[in-house]
Design an enzyme around this catalytic site. Structure first.
Site, PDB file in Angstrom:
ATOM      1  N   SER A 133     -27.697  28.635 -14.570  1.00 23.67           N
ATOM      2  CA  SER A 133     -27.405  30.029 -14.899  1.00 23.67           C
ATOM      3  C   SER A 133     -28.469  30.956 -14.297  1.00 23.67           C
ATOM      4  CB  SER A 133     -27.291  30.185 -16.415  1.00 23.67           C
ATOM      5  OG  SER A 133     -26.608  31.363 -16.749  1.00 23.67           O
ATOM      6  N   ASP A 148     -20.296  28.444 -16.619  1.00 24.64           N
ATOM      7  CA  ASP A 148     -21.739  28.375 -16.826  1.00 24.64           C
ATOM      8  C   ASP A 148     -22.226  26.956 -17.120  1.00 24.64           C
ATOM      9  OD1 ASP A 148     -24.294  28.591 -18.571  1.00 24.64           O
ATOM     10  OD2 ASP A 148     -24.072  30.586 -17.702  1.00 24.64           O
TER      11      ASP A 148
END
Length: 744
Positions: A60, A204
């Site tokens: 991320s 993610d």
């Protein structure tokens, strides 16, 4: 701390005893949204210590910062990049205002709700972000490594983690397109759209492996440094809404996975950032400072490790820079995907992309933004494929906007009252390459507008606009000396206009047009001077507009100019004028001139950032009706702090309709300071020079006014809220002014 150094020293001696190969060091950076900016302090400390990183992983935000470091950016340069970034723009579906076509800017980002028409019905938006500007920013930053599809060939071999939405498994991304890989790693569910990557749909990586230390072991790292900003699971008492519950469930796996990942670290760096959230980008500077503080604390440890390794194995060979020099590229082929409402020819022509031409990454970004500014596309991604002859093929993956949107917002201020504004906008409905829209304001004030914009040619430089509008307003009247409220009159205005325009760039347009206006006034509460009746007239005009502001609300930089000059033709006035409710005995005293006259008007505003939170701004407004003495109903109307109606000149210190003038110039200067994310304090002062060149026979206002205002503003879901206290030296009155949302 000392025990750690001793431990590392014995580890190094042991390694030297068994092998002459220098031990490799890996660095992993966790995800955490805005909190991940703290990792920059660790990167800066590593640079300062001269510690060589051999492998790097991230998830991320850790993937974003880690990849930048891996391709060759230093910790200092990454910090400067993040400090200059407009996070509000990057983390939205918005485009920079200056990249939109001029004719699109007035309607852009004006409404609170936009519902698209898809498959014969209106569909509620998912709210997912395509984040076009984020993608372009990443493409710009990674341009020096264009053509490198094996991430192990970066200055520091790199891998990032995403999650397969099909089975929830972690996906290690180590080859392909670095922009899409990083974008996939940070695609937070319910916030960003998923990314299609290598026949998988990815989101993610924090869901499956937020702290990828084990991947460094797989890459061959002997020692691991791990930096994490993840706060762990929330206590049950702090879970107070559905979003927090979903995030808690999503990170169950992260908490379990960390039990395996954290023990792999030789240097483990946990951050305590409980005062911030994943979305605290408005506090980016504070988070950066927390990271730099932590980096200073760890510098002696990094320095001791670097010195120990260098003493045993020698100082690693240094290069002037790890970041490759960006190279211009020649595009010899193109591949296009995702077109149905528009044609590939229109798309390429809009960008002015030509084969066998050489482009820089600035050129490519500018072309993409130009196509995005047409408002036909919600996402434009590209990938460059190196060819054997040294040129590149560019492939575009496009998501088109729906052609029709229903939009709505709320607006309130003292002058118009509260109103619901509804709009329907459709493109290519009547003719191709066009935009048609209708808007209505329902509430204490009734207003309705229809407009058709037609572009001529694919470049969108030439076009014409046809517009009609009806306004029904209640206007307060003020005594001309002390500016005390004396009455209210009803004003009806109907307009039909046509104009031709040419836009040589996205920030400039000029043209010529015609406007026919019909006006009717009727007193509702009588005052000392009342007008009853109507007038009609036509205006032929030329105009110039320039707008390179960086945003619609609370701009930080740029200039906006509206300049018009024209001739008002003969009028058809049918009016009666009353003084204190009585028609004067001398008819000549109320004679109205219907002869043509020349007219000019100017509205200009500019913004300049003085510091990170402080913006200086100024404006100039005004105009002249030449030889305008006994004419009526086309005066410039002074007052208010938000542009709402025709001929208005805003002025801090006076309410709307306080002054009517045939010739005036107002100038303003002010400072706006951001006190916390989304909230501002603004101070301003303005002056008004009145009655020069022309003076009205019917109005007798002063020749000079000065005023001031102090405003608290907050930019929230229903639009900007402004709460002002203002004062005028000439009226000696302290007044309040409230505005919510963007006017009709």
């Amino acid at each position: 701390m000392r025990r750690t150094w001793v431990f590392l020293f014995f580890c190094l001696l042991s390694q030297m005893a068994w092998s002459q190969k220098r031990p490799t060091i890996g660095l992993t950076l966790s995800g955490g949204g805005a909190k991940g900016l703290a990792h920059i302090g660790i990167l800066k400390a590593i640079d300062s210590a001269g510690l060589k990183i051999d492998y790097l992983t991230g998830t991320s935000m850790g993937a974003v910062l880690g990849s930048l470091y891996a391709v060759g950016y230093s910790g200092d340069s990454i910090q400067k990049i993040c400090e200059k970034v407009d996070w509000d723009l990057l983390l939205s579906n918005q485009a920079a205002l200056r990249n939109l076509y001029m004719e699109e800017k007035d309607e852009y980002n004006k409404y609170d709700i936009e519902i698209p028409w898809v498959n014969n019905s209106f569909k509620i938006s998912t709210g997912f972000l395509e984040a076009q500007e984020l993608w372009l920013k990443l493409a710009e930053l990674y341009h020096p490594v264009t053509g490198i599809t094996d991430f192990s060939r970066f200055s520091i071999p790199f891998r990032c983690i995403a999650t397969d939405v099909g089975n929830g498994a972690a996906v290690v991304l180590k080859e392909g397109d670095i922009v899409n890989a990083v974008r996939a790693s940070m695609a937070i569910p319910s916030v960003f759209t998923a990314v299609d990557y290598d026949n998988k749909r990815l989101v993610d990586g924090g869901i499956s492996r937020n702290f990828p230390a084990s991947d460094l072991k797989d890459m061959g790292a002997d020692y691991i440094i791990g930096s994490t900003v993840a706060g762990g699971l929330l206590p049950p008492k702090k879970i107070t809404n559905a979003l927090q519950l979903l995030m808690q469930i999503a990170f169950f796996r992260e908490a379990e996975d960390n039990k395996k990942e954290v023990p792999l670290c030789d240097i483990y760096i946990p951050f305590n950032l409980e005062n911030y959230t994943m979305g605290s980008f408005g506090s980016a500077q504070s988070i950066l400072e927390e990271g730099i503080k932590k980096g200073r604390e760890l510098y002696p440890q990094f320095k001791a490790l670097a010195d120990s390794l260098n003493a045993i194995y020698g100082v690693p060979e240094k290069t002037p820079t790890r970041l490759p020099k960006p190279m211009d590229i020649t595009i010899s082929g193109v591949e296009l995907h995702g077109f149905s409402n528009t044609t590939t020819g229109y798309f390429l022509n809009t960008m002015n992309l030509k084969l066998n031409h050489t482009y820089s990454y600035h050129d490519l970004a500018k072309m993409v933004r130009k196509a995005y500014g047409s408002r036909y596309y919600s996402r434009i991604n590209y990938r460059l494929h190196p060819l054997e002859d040294g040129t590149y093929k560019i492939s575009f993956d496009v998501t088109e906007q729906p052609l029709t949107f229903l939009k709505a917002s709320i607006h309130y201020n003292r002058f118009t009252g509260i109103g619901l504004i509804a709009n329907i906008t459709t493109r290519n409905k009547i003719f191709s390459n066009s935009r048609s829209m209708a808007s209505i304001n329902l509430g204490e004030t009734f207003r309705i507008k229809g407009e058709h914009l037609q572009y001529v040619g694919r470049s969108k430089k030439f076009g014409f606009t046809v517009k009609t509008q009806l306004d029904r307003l209640d206007v307060m009247t003020y005594e001309q000396v002390q500016n005390k409220q004396t009455g209210i009159f009803k004003q009806n205005i109907f307009e039909v206009s046509e104009k031709l325009h040419y836009a040589p760039s996205t920030n400039l347009t000029f043209g010529a047009g015609h406007r026919w206006e019909w006006l009717r006034y009727a007193p509702r509460i009588t005052s000392n001077v009342d007008f009853k009746g109507g007038n009609t007239f036509s205006t032929y005009f030329v105009y110039l507009r320039y707008n390179n502001l960086d945003r619609v609300n609370f701009p930080r930089r740029g200039l906006k100019i509206d300049l018009e000059a024209g001739r008002v033709g003969g009028q058809n006035a049918n009016f009666k004028i009353y003084y204190n409710g009585v028609e004067p005995s001398d008819p000549d005293s109320t004679r109205i001139d219907e002869k043509p006259y020349l007219r000019t008007s100017l509205n200009a505003e500019g913004y300049l950032p003085l510091a990170r939170r402080v913006t200086l701004f100024g404006s100039a407004q005004g105009g002249v009706n030449f030889n305008y003495h006994r004419n009526i109903m086309n005066e410039f109307i002074v007052g208010g702090m938000s542009k709402i109606f025709r001929n208005q000149v805003t002025f801090a210190g006076l309410q709307e309709g306080s002054i009517y003038s045939p010739a005036l110039l107002a100038s303003q200067i002010g400072l706006r300071t951001a006190i916390f994310p989304g909230a501002y304090i603004t101070g301003r002062a303005n002056v008004l020079f009145n009655n020069f060149i022309s003076r009205s026979y019917f109005f007798n206002y002063k020749d000079f006014y000065s005023g001031y205002a102090l405003t608290f503003s907050y930019n929230f879901a229903l639009g900007p809220l402004d709460l002002s206290v203002m004062y005028c030296d000439q009226t000696r009155q302290v007044q309040t002014y409230i505005n919510l949302g963007i006017p009709f």
